[in-house]
Write an enzyme that holds these catalytic residues in place. Structure first.
Site, short mmCIF file in Angstrom:
data_model
loop_
_atom_site.label_atom_id
_atom_site.label_comp_id
_atom_site.label_asym_id
_atom_site.label_seq_id
_atom_site.Cartn_x
_atom_site.Cartn_y
_atom_site.Cartn_z
N ASP A 11 23.60 18.87 28.54
CA ASP A 11 24.03 18.61 29.70
C ASP A 11 22.56 18.66 30.84
O ASP A 11 22.92 18.79 31.95
CB ASP A 11 25.21 19.62 30.45
CG ASP A 11 24.83 21.30 30.24
OD1 ASP A 11 24.08 21.47 29.24
OD2 ASP A 11 24.78 21.88 31.19
N HIS A 12 21.77 18.91 30.18
CA HIS A 12 20.20 18.74 30.79
C HIS A 12 19.48 17.56 30.41
O HIS A 12 18.76 17.16 31.16
CB HIS A 12 19.64 20.09 30.58
CG HIS A 12 20.33 21.34 31.15
ND1 HIS A 12 19.96 21.98 32.38
CD2 HIS A 12 21.38 21.88 30.66
CE1 HIS A 12 20.87 23.06 32.49
NE2 HIS A 12 21.70 22.74 31.57
N HIS A 66 19.69 21.49 26.06
CA HIS A 66 21.12 21.11 25.96
C HIS A 66 21.67 19.81 26.70
O HIS A 66 20.71 19.42 27.54
CB HIS A 66 21.74 22.24 26.68
CG HIS A 66 21.90 23.56 25.94
ND1 HIS A 66 22.03 24.91 26.29
CD2 HIS A 66 21.69 23.74 24.21
CE1 HIS A 66 22.09 25.65 25.52
NE2 HIS A 66 22.00 25.10 24.29
N HIS A 83 18.42 31.78 26.57
CA HIS A 83 19.47 30.93 26.58
C HIS A 83 19.24 30.01 25.44
O HIS A 83 20.09 29.96 24.66
CB HIS A 83 19.56 30.26 27.94
CG HIS A 83 20.52 29.14 28.17
ND1 HIS A 83 21.83 29.43 28.05
CD2 HIS A 83 20.50 27.94 27.96
CE1 HIS A 83 22.59 28.20 27.97
NE2 HIS A 83 21.88 27.31 28.13
N HIS A 94 23.70 25.32 37.43
CA HIS A 94 25.04 25.15 37.64
C HIS A 94 25.71 26.00 38.82
O HIS A 94 25.02 27.07 39.27
CB HIS A 94 25.78 25.76 36.37
CG HIS A 94 25.50 25.25 34.91
ND1 HIS A 94 26.29 24.20 34.54
CD2 HIS A 94 24.52 25.25 34.16
CE1 HIS A 94 25.89 23.64 33.63
NE2 HIS A 94 24.80 24.27 33.27
N HIS A 141 15.34 22.68 29.19
CA HIS A 141 15.76 23.07 27.89
C HIS A 141 16.60 21.88 27.08
O HIS A 141 17.08 20.93 28.09
CB HIS A 141 16.51 24.49 27.72
CG HIS A 141 17.80 24.72 28.41
ND1 HIS A 141 17.99 24.35 29.71
CD2 HIS A 141 19.20 24.67 27.84
CE1 HIS A 141 19.39 24.36 30.07
NE2 HIS A 141 20.04 24.55 28.80
N ASP A 180 19.30 26.89 32.83
CA ASP A 180 20.20 27.93 32.56
C ASP A 180 19.77 29.34 32.26
O ASP A 180 20.47 30.11 31.49
CB ASP A 180 21.09 27.54 31.30
CG ASP A 180 21.86 26.18 31.89
OD1 ASP A 180 21.97 25.77 33.04
OD2 ASP A 180 22.40 25.54 30.79
FE FE Z 1 23.64 23.89 31.18
ZN ZN Z 2 21.97 25.32 28.67
#
Ligand code: FE
Ligand code: ZN
Length: 259
Positions: free
Chosen positions: A60-61, A58, A112, A171, A56, A133
């Protein structure tokens, strides 16, 4: 023979590195940061990064995707309906892709984010799931874009995968998730045993992943909303009789947001 290692990033992300030891080729899932992958490649001369799998959009990905793509020429795969940097292959529910000689089925799991996808490798011996996530060990992702009903459906699809499926989420949230799971199901001995086990692992600095679908079905409150005990505590929290499992899910998810 595929080996899978976690490359830690930021405070609690894992970048999953799949390695084909014979061909010396590797693939990475959700590289929010390029540096851990670059360091691994420097420490392993002769290895080639062939694929970057994204679940996805985001940061942090996807934060390291463009840099890794330009450095290595790796193919970038990601969900069709989200903005993914340098994406080469746009994936939809039911698509099949091959990565390092392994076949993966794409499962659309909105909740999410709306376009979130998971990658499932069906294998009699070692099925694999990379779920970003959406499903966490003993928990699930926050609902940033989707509705509780969407997330409930998405988690139900993942929960229906074979019990031995190894679950690689993005995570290290397991211990705090289990603290919440103990509050939801104080009488569940599997939850208590897992809480104690993961507490020990984390004290020793050990990673709590991968999980398995069987373990999640036994201990993850978000996969257990059809249990009478979970419905009962959800009713107590919401002060009303919840009927459908997705309503129980919504109540539990709201509770966790404030836990
Ligand atoms: Fe994340
Ligand atoms: Zn995420």
């Amino acid at each position: 023979m595929i080996q899978i290692d976690a490359l830690p990033a930021f405070s609690d992300n894992y970048l999953w590195l799949l390695q084909d030891v014979n061909r010396r080729e590797c693939a990475v899932v959700d590289p929010g940061d390029a540096a851990p992958v670059e360091q691994w490649l420097q420490a392993h001369p002769g290895w080639k990064l062939t694929d970057i799998l994204v679940t996805h959009h985001h940061a942090d990905h996807v934060g390291g995707v463009a840099r890794l793509k330009s450095e290595t020429g790796a193919r970038v795969l990601g969900p069709s309906s989200e903005k993914i940097p340098a994406r080469d292959v746009a994936l939809n529910d039911g698509d099949h892709v091959e990565v390092l000689g392994l076949g993966f089925e794409v499962i659309h799991v909105p909740g999410h984010t709306l376009g979130h996808i998971a990658y499932f490798h069906a294998d009699a011996n070692q099925p694999l799931l990379f779920c970003g996530d959406t499903l966490f060990a003993a928990g699930c992702g926050r609902l940033f874009e989707g509705t509780p009903a969407q997330m409930y459906d998405s988690l139900s699809r993942l929960a229906a995968l074979p019990d031995p499926t190894q679950v690689y989420c993005a995570h290290e949230y397991t211990l705090s998730n289990l603290r919440f799971a103990c509050a939801v199901e104080p009488e569940n001995p599997d939850v208590r045993a897992r809480f104690e086990e993961v507490t020990r692992w984390r004290e020793q600095g050990k990673i709590s992943l991968p999980s398995s679908i069987g373990l999640e079905r036994a201990t993850n409150p978000f996969l257990r909303v059809s249990e009478i005990s979970v419905k009962k505590i959800a009713d107590e929290r919401s002060g009303q009789e919840t009927r459908a499992p997705e309503e129980v899910f919504a109540t539990i998810r709201r509770w966790k947001d404030q836990f």
